[in-house]
Design a protein around this motif. Structure first.
Motif, PDB file in Angstrom:
ATOM      1  N   THR A   7       0.772  -1.433   0.142  1.00  0.00           N
ATOM      2  CA  THR A   7      -0.170  -0.181   0.200  1.00  0.00           C
ATOM      3  C   THR A   7       0.600   1.346  -0.072  1.00  0.00           C
ATOM      4  O   THR A   7       1.404   1.143   0.906  1.00  0.00           O
ATOM      5  CB  THR A   7      -1.188   0.565   1.384  1.00  0.00           C
ATOM      6  N   VAL A   8       0.237   2.558  -1.424  1.00  0.00           N
ATOM      7  CA  VAL A   8       1.350   4.205  -0.856  1.00  0.00           C
ATOM      8  C   VAL A   8       0.338   4.476  -0.978  1.00  0.00           C
ATOM      9  O   VAL A   8      -0.680   4.583  -1.842  1.00  0.00           O
ATOM     10  CB  VAL A   8       2.582   3.763  -2.153  1.00  0.00           C
ATOM     11  N   THR A   9       0.340   5.421   0.198  1.00  0.00           N
ATOM     12  CA  THR A   9      -0.814   6.869   0.105  1.00  0.00           C
ATOM     13  C   THR A   9       0.137   7.486  -0.387  1.00  0.00           C
ATOM     14  O   THR A   9       1.073   8.034  -0.152  1.00  0.00           O
ATOM     15  CB  THR A   9      -1.223   6.868   1.639  1.00  0.00           C
ATOM     16  N   LEU A  10      -0.981   8.396  -1.300  1.00  0.00           N
ATOM     17  CA  LEU A  10      -0.021   9.711  -2.021  1.00  0.00           C
ATOM     18  C   LEU A  10      -0.554  10.977  -1.665  1.00  0.00           C
ATOM     19  O   LEU A  10      -2.123  11.072  -1.669  1.00  0.00           O
ATOM     20  CB  LEU A  10      -0.156  10.200  -3.682  1.00  0.00           C
ATOM     21  N   GLU A  11      -0.301  12.055  -0.878  1.00  0.00           N
ATOM     22  CA  GLU A  11      -1.025  13.446  -0.281  1.00  0.00           C
ATOM     23  C   GLU A  11       0.100  14.435  -1.222  1.00  0.00           C
ATOM     24  O   GLU A  11       1.327  14.606  -1.171  1.00  0.00           O
ATOM     25  CB  GLU A  11      -0.214  13.217   0.278  1.00  0.00           C
ATOM     26  N   ALA A  17       2.452  18.269  -7.433  1.00  0.00           N
ATOM     27  CA  ALA A  17       3.748  17.349  -6.684  1.00  0.00           C
ATOM     28  C   ALA A  17       3.005  16.772  -5.661  1.00  0.00           C
ATOM     29  O   ALA A  17       2.402  16.797  -4.718  1.00  0.00           O
ATOM     30  CB  ALA A  17       4.884  17.975  -5.865  1.00  0.00           C
ATOM     31  N   PHE A  18       3.028  15.488  -5.439  1.00  0.00           N
ATOM     32  CA  PHE A  18       2.890  14.622  -4.509  1.00  0.00           C
ATOM     33  C   PHE A  18       4.004  13.485  -3.455  1.00  0.00           C
ATOM     34  O   PHE A  18       4.941  13.474  -4.375  1.00  0.00           O
ATOM     35  CB  PHE A  18       1.708  13.458  -4.998  1.00  0.00           C
ATOM     36  N   GLU A  19       3.358  13.499  -2.334  1.00  0.00           N
ATOM     37  CA  GLU A  19       4.462  13.135  -1.439  1.00  0.00           C
ATOM     38  C   GLU A  19       3.634  11.449  -1.122  1.00  0.00           C
ATOM     39  O   GLU A  19       2.877  11.136  -0.788  1.00  0.00           O
ATOM     40  CB  GLU A  19       4.629  12.901   0.429  1.00  0.00           C
ATOM     41  N   ALA A  20       4.898  10.405  -2.340  1.00  0.00           N
ATOM     42  CA  ALA A  20       3.821   8.702  -1.580  1.00  0.00           C
ATOM     43  C   ALA A  20       4.882   8.938  -0.514  1.00  0.00           C
ATOM     44  O   ALA A  20       6.226   8.573  -0.479  1.00  0.00           O
ATOM     45  CB  ALA A  20       4.445   7.882  -2.944  1.00  0.00           C
ATOM     46  N   THR A  21       4.092   7.839   0.459  1.00  0.00           N
ATOM     47  CA  THR A  21       4.290   7.221   1.367  1.00  0.00           C
ATOM     48  C   THR A  21       3.650   5.893   1.394  1.00  0.00           C
ATOM     49  O   THR A  21       3.127   5.377   1.581  1.00  0.00           O
ATOM     50  CB  THR A  21       3.996   7.764   2.767  1.00  0.00           C
ATOM     51  N   ALA A  22       4.935   5.231   1.542  1.00  0.00           N
ATOM     52  CA  ALA A  22       4.807   3.239   1.901  1.00  0.00           C
ATOM     53  C   ALA A  22       4.421   3.369   2.877  1.00  0.00           C
ATOM     54  O   ALA A  22       4.804   3.096   3.936  1.00  0.00           O
ATOM     55  CB  ALA A  22       5.702   2.355   1.036  1.00  0.00           C
ATOM     56  N   ALA A  23       3.770   2.443   3.203  1.00  0.00           N
ATOM     57  CA  ALA A  23       3.344   1.369   4.493  1.00  0.00           C
ATOM     58  C   ALA A  23       4.353   0.753   5.180  1.00  0.00           C
ATOM     59  O   ALA A  23       4.657   1.020   5.992  1.00  0.00           O
ATOM     60  CB  ALA A  23       1.818   0.467   4.008  1.00  0.00           C
ATOM     61  N   SER A  24       5.646   0.573   4.031  1.00  0.00           N
ATOM     62  CA  SER A  24       6.712   0.032   5.016  1.00  0.00           C
ATOM     63  C   SER A  24       7.330   1.122   5.687  1.00  0.00           C
ATOM     64  O   SER A  24       8.851   0.616   5.725  1.00  0.00           O
ATOM     65  CB  SER A  24       6.999  -0.676   3.917  1.00  0.00           C
ATOM     66  N   GLY A  26       9.125   3.533   3.800  1.00  0.00           N
ATOM     67  CA  GLY A  26       9.840   5.249   2.826  1.00  0.00           C
ATOM     68  C   GLY A  26       9.091   6.078   2.557  1.00  0.00           C
ATOM     69  O   GLY A  26       7.479   5.760   2.540  1.00  0.00           O
ATOM     70  N   SER A  27       9.583   7.485   1.933  1.00  0.00           N
ATOM     71  CA  SER A  27       8.551   8.141   0.865  1.00  0.00           C
ATOM     72  C   SER A  27       9.321   8.596  -0.638  1.00  0.00           C
ATOM     73  O   SER A  27      10.874   8.704   0.414  1.00  0.00           O
ATOM     74  CB  SER A  27       8.282   9.220   2.051  1.00  0.00           C
ATOM     75  N   LEU A  28       8.469   9.457  -0.934  1.00  0.00           N
ATOM     76  CA  LEU A  28       9.605  10.064  -2.209  1.00  0.00           C
ATOM     77  C   LEU A  28       8.583  11.165  -2.577  1.00  0.00           C
ATOM     78  O   LEU A  28       7.339  11.374  -2.426  1.00  0.00           O
ATOM     79  CB  LEU A  28      10.374   9.246  -3.275  1.00  0.00           C
ATOM     80  N   ILE A  29       9.234  11.897  -3.608  1.00  0.00           N
ATOM     81  CA  ILE A  29       8.459  13.246  -4.099  1.00  0.00           C
ATOM     82  C   ILE A  29       8.635  12.616  -5.598  1.00  0.00           C
ATOM     83  O   ILE A  29       9.727  12.381  -5.576  1.00  0.00           O
ATOM     84  CB  ILE A  29       8.799  14.588  -3.473  1.00  0.00           C
ATOM     85  N   VAL A  30       6.926  13.088  -6.283  1.00  0.00           N
ATOM     86  CA  VAL A  30       6.915  12.797  -7.358  1.00  0.00           C
ATOM     87  C   VAL A  30       6.311  14.023  -7.940  1.00  0.00           C
ATOM     88  O   VAL A  30       5.199  13.989  -7.386  1.00  0.00           O
ATOM     89  CB  VAL A  30       6.387  11.662  -7.926  1.00  0.00           C
ATOM     90  N   ASP A  31       6.441  14.681  -8.793  1.00  0.00           N
ATOM     91  CA  ASP A  31       6.423  15.847  -9.536  1.00  0.00           C
ATOM     92  C   ASP A  31       6.038  15.865 -11.067  1.00  0.00           C
ATOM     93  O   ASP A  31       6.669  15.192 -11.672  1.00  0.00           O
ATOM     94  CB  ASP A  31       6.923  17.076  -9.308  1.00  0.00           C
ATOM     95  N   GLY A  32       5.115  16.843 -11.714  1.00  0.00           N
ATOM     96  CA  GLY A  32       4.934  16.545 -12.619  1.00  0.00           C
ATOM     97  C   GLY A  32       5.708  17.541 -13.387  1.00  0.00           C
ATOM     98  O   GLY A  32       6.499  18.289 -13.616  1.00  0.00           O
TER      99      GLY A  32
END
Length: 142
Positions: A7-11, A17-24, A26-32
């Motif tokens: 499971t990954v949640t995007l905010e 831009a979105f911060e993707a955070t994994a249930a495990s 880890g997190s990272l930023i994804v941008d258009g």
């Protein structure tokens, strides 16, 4: 039959831009891209796909060589994807170039990369089979 679930949640954290955070954890930023308001805050989604394929394959290579007691000191991967000129524009070709340093037998390196890319990488197994995926493995001087 059930498998693993991730499971990954995007905010949203910016215009595109979105911060993707994994249930495990880890997190990272994804941008258009800039044309949709991207500000260069993170990788674009298609770059992330290339990163996923490269990192999955790399982890498999490291694991295989470790099991073979090869003294891998460093591994780097350059991955390049060519996209279709259409909408959507999926990758049509992807090439991975692995560069290894250490006391590693070149034949074992070639075989480890082949197995990782062509057989064991779960990300690669999830790609459209029409995508031409190729690889090259180079053993660099120590």
């Amino acid at each position: 039959m059930s498998g693993k679930t991730h499971t990954v949640t995007l905010e949203q954290v910016g215009a595109a831009a979105f911060e993707a955070t994994a249930a495990s954890g880890g997190s990272l930023i994804v941008d258009g891209s800039p044309d949709i308001g991207g500000e260069g805050r993170g990788m674009r989604p298609m770059e992330l796909l290339l990163s996923s394929l490269a990192s999955c394959s790399a982890m498999d290579v490291v694991h295989i060589l470790r099991k073979q007691r090869q003294d891998l000191q460093h591994l780097s991967i350059k991955i390049e994807g060519e996209r279709a000129d259409a909408t959507p524009s999926p990758y049509t070709r992807i090439k991975l170039v692995f560069q290894a340093r250490g006391a590693v037998d070149d034949h074992k390196l070639q075989r480890a990369v082949q197995l990782a890319v062509e057989k064991y990488c779960s990300v690669g197994a999830g790609l459209d089979p029409k995508i031409e995926v190729s690889w090259e493995a180079q053993l660099l001087p120590q």
